[in-house]
Design a protein around this motif. Structure first.
Motif, PDB file in Angstrom:
ATOM      1  N   ILE A 158      16.205 -57.605 -32.355  1.00 47.23           N
ATOM      2  CA  ILE A 158      16.391 -56.807 -31.141  1.00 47.23           C
ATOM      3  C   ILE A 158      17.258 -57.566 -30.145  1.00 47.23           C
ATOM      4  O   ILE A 158      18.187 -57.006 -29.551  1.00 47.23           O
ATOM      5  CB  ILE A 158      15.029 -56.416 -30.535  1.00 47.23           C
ATOM      6  CG1 ILE A 158      14.313 -55.430 -31.467  1.00 47.23           C
ATOM      7  CG2 ILE A 158      15.196 -55.819 -29.142  1.00 47.23           C
ATOM      8  CD1 ILE A 158      12.854 -55.213 -31.147  1.00 47.23           C
TER       9      ILE A 158
ATOM     10  N   ASP B 141      19.692 -51.988 -33.689  1.00 42.62           N
ATOM     11  CA  ASP B 141      18.995 -50.765 -33.289  1.00 42.62           C
ATOM     12  C   ASP B 141      17.640 -50.697 -33.991  1.00 42.62           C
ATOM     13  O   ASP B 141      17.367 -51.451 -34.921  1.00 42.62           O
ATOM     14  CB  ASP B 141      19.839 -49.529 -33.614  1.00 42.62           C
ATOM     15  CG  ASP B 141      20.113 -49.412 -35.099  1.00 42.62           C
ATOM     16  OD1 ASP B 141      19.347 -48.713 -35.785  1.00 42.62           O
ATOM     17  OD2 ASP B 141      21.080 -50.046 -35.569  1.00 42.62           O
ATOM     18  N   VAL B 142      16.804 -49.786 -33.534  1.00 48.35           N
ATOM     19  CA  VAL B 142      15.423 -49.686 -34.027  1.00 48.35           C
ATOM     20  C   VAL B 142      15.376 -49.419 -35.533  1.00 48.35           C
ATOM     21  O   VAL B 142      14.571 -50.024 -36.244  1.00 48.35           O
ATOM     22  CB  VAL B 142      14.652 -48.582 -33.262  1.00 48.35           C
ATOM     23  CG1 VAL B 142      13.272 -48.357 -33.854  1.00 48.35           C
ATOM     24  CG2 VAL B 142      14.530 -48.947 -31.799  1.00 48.35           C
TER      25      VAL B 142
ATOM     26  N   GLN C 228      13.531 -51.659 -38.354  1.00 50.08           N
ATOM     27  CA  GLN C 228      12.512 -51.099 -39.241  1.00 50.08           C
ATOM     28  C   GLN C 228      12.854 -51.367 -40.702  1.00 50.08           C
ATOM     29  O   GLN C 228      11.989 -51.767 -41.484  1.00 50.08           O
ATOM     30  CB  GLN C 228      12.381 -49.592 -39.026  1.00 50.08           C
ATOM     31  CG  GLN C 228      11.693 -49.224 -37.732  1.00 50.08           C
ATOM     32  CD  GLN C 228      11.679 -47.724 -37.494  1.00 50.08           C
ATOM     33  OE1 GLN C 228      12.644 -47.024 -37.812  1.00 50.08           O
ATOM     34  NE2 GLN C 228      10.594 -47.227 -36.933  1.00 50.08           N
TER      35      GLN C 228
END
Length: 78
Positions: free
Chosen positions: A57, A62-63, A67
């Motif tokens: 992060i 990005d998320v 993930q």
């Protein structure tokens, strides 16, 4: 991973009995033993996961990328 390789159809890096990942108790045992041998303040192995995610992060990932790097799947789009 290039040196060690992966095993089985699921391509596990660490393999326990029966070709599956090691049992959680086995992982805990070896982690506790490693921490003690290193002579450092005990911390949970799961804390490494948080550290890795935080670093991604901070690097601007990005998320969804975070993930995927953690081996989790984002929820389906609606």
């Amino acid at each position: 991973m290039a040196e060690v390789g992966v095993r089985g159809d699921e391509r596990w890096l660490f393999v326990g009995s029966g070709g599956n990942p090691p049992h959680g108790n086995t992982i805990y045992y070896w982690w506790a033993k490693t921490i003690a041998a290193a002579g450092i303040q005990p911390f949970k192995l799961h804390d490494c996961r948080h550290f890795f995610a935080s670093g991604l992060i901070a690097a601007g990932c990005d998320v969804v990328t975070v993930q995927r790097a953690l081996g989790t799947t984002p929820p389906p789009s609606r």
